[in-house]
Write a protein that holds these residues in place. Structure first.
Motif, PDB file in Angstrom:
ATOM      1  N   GLY A 108      -0.778   6.429  -6.263  1.00 46.49           N
ATOM      2  CA  GLY A 108      -2.083   5.838  -6.020  1.00 46.49           C
ATOM      3  C   GLY A 108      -2.603   6.171  -4.637  1.00 46.49           C
ATOM      4  O   GLY A 108      -2.036   7.002  -3.917  1.00 46.49           O
ATOM      5  N   PHE A 161      -2.460  -2.992  -9.145  1.00 52.19           N
ATOM      6  CA  PHE A 161      -2.455  -1.557  -8.863  1.00 52.19           C
ATOM      7  C   PHE A 161      -2.593  -0.734 -10.145  1.00 52.19           C
ATOM      8  O   PHE A 161      -2.097   0.391 -10.223  1.00 52.19           O
ATOM      9  CB  PHE A 161      -1.184  -1.176  -8.094  1.00 52.19           C
ATOM     10  CG  PHE A 161      -1.117  -1.780  -6.718  1.00 52.19           C
ATOM     11  CD1 PHE A 161      -1.858  -1.250  -5.668  1.00 52.19           C
ATOM     12  CD2 PHE A 161      -0.329  -2.895  -6.476  1.00 52.19           C
ATOM     13  CE1 PHE A 161      -1.808  -1.822  -4.400  1.00 52.19           C
ATOM     14  CE2 PHE A 161      -0.263  -3.469  -5.208  1.00 52.19           C
ATOM     15  CZ  PHE A 161      -1.012  -2.927  -4.166  1.00 52.19           C
ATOM     16  N   GLY A 215      -3.218   3.607  -2.390  1.00 55.32           N
ATOM     17  CA  GLY A 215      -2.915   2.480  -1.519  1.00 55.32           C
ATOM     18  C   GLY A 215      -3.928   1.357  -1.555  1.00 55.32           C
ATOM     19  O   GLY A 215      -3.825   0.402  -0.791  1.00 55.32           O
ATOM     20  N   PRO A 222      -6.019  -1.581  -3.963  1.00 59.62           N
ATOM     21  CA  PRO A 222      -5.974  -2.291  -5.251  1.00 59.62           C
ATOM     22  C   PRO A 222      -6.958  -1.706  -6.257  1.00 59.62           C
ATOM     23  O   PRO A 222      -8.055  -1.260  -5.903  1.00 59.62           O
ATOM     24  CB  PRO A 222      -6.348  -3.723  -4.871  1.00 59.62           C
ATOM     25  CG  PRO A 222      -5.926  -3.851  -3.451  1.00 59.62           C
ATOM     26  CD  PRO A 222      -6.193  -2.513  -2.836  1.00 59.62           C
ATOM     27  N   ALA A 248       0.839  -1.204   0.000  1.00 55.88           N
ATOM     28  CA  ALA A 248       0.000   0.000   0.000  1.00 55.88           C
ATOM     29  C   ALA A 248       0.872   1.251   0.000  1.00 55.88           C
ATOM     30  O   ALA A 248       0.568   2.243  -0.680  1.00 55.88           O
ATOM     31  CB  ALA A 248      -0.930  -0.010   1.203  1.00 55.88           C
ATOM     32  N   ASP A 260       2.231   1.866  -3.397  1.00 52.44           N
ATOM     33  CA  ASP A 260       1.208   2.418  -4.286  1.00 52.44           C
ATOM     34  C   ASP A 260       1.032   3.914  -4.060  1.00 52.44           C
ATOM     35  O   ASP A 260       0.910   4.680  -5.021  1.00 52.44           O
ATOM     36  CB  ASP A 260      -0.121   1.685  -4.083  1.00 52.44           C
ATOM     37  CG  ASP A 260      -1.163   2.101  -5.100  1.00 52.44           C
ATOM     38  OD1 ASP A 260      -0.827   2.197  -6.301  1.00 52.44           O
ATOM     39  OD2 ASP A 260      -2.320   2.343  -4.712  1.00 52.44           O
ATOM     40  N   THR A 261       1.023   4.342  -2.830  1.00 55.56           N
ATOM     41  CA  THR A 261       0.876   5.779  -2.581  1.00 55.56           C
ATOM     42  C   THR A 261       2.094   6.543  -3.094  1.00 55.56           C
ATOM     43  O   THR A 261       1.951   7.643  -3.643  1.00 55.56           O
ATOM     44  CB  THR A 261       0.656   6.070  -1.089  1.00 55.56           C
ATOM     45  OG1 THR A 261       1.757   5.574  -0.321  1.00 55.56           O
ATOM     46  CG2 THR A 261      -0.625   5.425  -0.592  1.00 55.56           C
ATOM     47  N   ILE A 321       5.659  -1.117  -8.974  1.00 54.53           N
ATOM     48  CA  ILE A 321       5.420  -1.754  -7.674  1.00 54.53           C
ATOM     49  C   ILE A 321       5.866  -3.212  -7.714  1.00 54.53           C
ATOM     50  O   ILE A 321       6.506  -3.708  -6.779  1.00 54.53           O
ATOM     51  CB  ILE A 321       3.941  -1.636  -7.278  1.00 54.53           C
ATOM     52  CG1 ILE A 321       3.578  -0.171  -7.045  1.00 54.53           C
ATOM     53  CG2 ILE A 321       3.634  -2.470  -6.029  1.00 54.53           C
ATOM     54  CD1 ILE A 321       2.098   0.085  -6.892  1.00 54.53           C
ATOM     55  N   ARG A 360       0.171   1.494 -12.181  1.00 53.73           N
ATOM     56  CA  ARG A 360       1.339   1.565 -11.295  1.00 53.73           C
ATOM     57  C   ARG A 360       1.912   0.182 -10.986  1.00 53.73           C
ATOM     58  O   ARG A 360       2.896   0.056 -10.264  1.00 53.73           O
ATOM     59  CB  ARG A 360       0.952   2.271  -9.983  1.00 53.73           C
ATOM     60  CG  ARG A 360       0.409   3.678 -10.198  1.00 53.73           C
ATOM     61  CD  ARG A 360      -0.125   4.288  -8.904  1.00 53.73           C
ATOM     62  NE  ARG A 360      -1.246   3.511  -8.351  1.00 53.73           N
ATOM     63  CZ  ARG A 360      -2.503   3.579  -8.783  1.00 53.73           C
ATOM     64  NH1 ARG A 360      -2.807   4.366  -9.808  1.00 53.73           N
ATOM     65  NH2 ARG A 360      -3.462   2.850  -8.226  1.00 53.73           N
ATOM     66  N   SER A 361       1.294  -0.854 -11.531  1.00 52.63           N
ATOM     67  CA  SER A 361       1.656  -2.221 -11.167  1.00 52.63           C
ATOM     68  C   SER A 361       3.091  -2.577 -11.531  1.00 52.63           C
ATOM     69  O   SER A 361       3.743  -3.340 -10.812  1.00 52.63           O
ATOM     70  CB  SER A 361       0.688  -3.218 -11.821  1.00 52.63           C
ATOM     71  OG  SER A 361      -0.625  -3.020 -11.360  1.00 52.63           O
TER      72      SER A 361
END
Length: 235
Positions: free
Chosen positions: A112, A155, A114, A116, A104, A107-108, A162, A158-159
């Motif tokens: 993102g 995500f 945080g 999914p 999470a 992701d931020t 990450i 952004r996957s």
């Protein structure tokens, strides 16, 4: 390796056992370099920076040596900052204890919120967290973490960054690459087509998983060579 290792069936597929042994040996050899025993913070910092810049390239960013750390490059550097020498071991301990917290956070840092981005993402992450906590094979877990996040696009856009950063952090947490020295991203960038095809096939079943894991293990062996070059320059 625990007898209940959920990833042990992968060792019977294709060349995974041999490639895992080769990658493990190559990464271990890098850690024995005198400069890495004395000044791992220097070589580790360069490894993280190269990884972040190349990860941004893989996601389509225009990156040059003098590029300002903004946009996708800035986000990649922020995500990979969890792998920087001064925070690496704390990140690895948290990853082992609370992997969803780290994901999470990544992701931020990537822009993102945080959470999914896919309907089944939360469930898939819970299963992945169980695998992370299971004592899975040190050389295989990073590849499964990488593949699950990337191939399932958990995500969203952004996957990629990450997945690559989480795979590297998993390698630290399992002891496969305990100081985060290897740099698999440049090899993946040079073999981008194969990487993209393997990621697309990961979710299609055991054969797709085999192809992806084999490709990633080759990237780690090459990443150890990249780390050797960093060590030579720092000596």
């Amino acid at each position: 390796m625990p007898t209940d290792d959920p990833l042990s069936p992968l060792l019977s597929l294709g060349d995974i056992t041999q490639l895992a042994a080769a990658a493990t040996g190559a990464v271990a050899a890098v850690h024995r370099r005198p400069v890495n025993l004395r000044r791992a913070e220097i070589t580790g910092s360069e490894s993280v920076l190269r990884g972040a810049r190349t990860s941004a390239l893989l996601d389509g960013a225009q990156v040059t040596l003098d590029a300002e750390p903004t946009g996708m490059l800035g986000q990649a550097i922020s995500v990979y900052g969890l792998l920087a020498p001064d925070s690496l071991q704390t990140s690895a301990r948290t990853f082992n204890r609370a992997p969803l917290q780290i994901l999470a956070r990544m992701d931020t840092l990537a822009g993102g919120d945080g959470v999914p981005a896919t309907p089944d993402g939360a469930g898939r992450l819970r299963v992945l967290a169980q695998v992370i906590g299971s004592g899975a094979h040190p050389a295989l877990l990073p590849q499964i973490v990488h593949g699950e996040i990337l191939a399932r696009e958990i995500f969203g856009g952004r996957s990629g960054v990450i997945a690559r950063a989480a795979g590297r952090l998993a390698a630290v947490a399992t002891g496969f690459d305990p100081r985060g020295l290897a740099v698999p991203e440049p090899w993946l960038n040079r073999h981008r087509g194969d990487y993209e095809r393997a990621a697309a096939g990961f979710a299609e079943g055991p054969e797709g998983v085999r192809v992806f894991v084999e490709l990633l293990l080759r990237a780690w062996t090459a990443g150890a060579e990249e780390a050797e070059a960093i060590a030579r320059a720092a000596s």
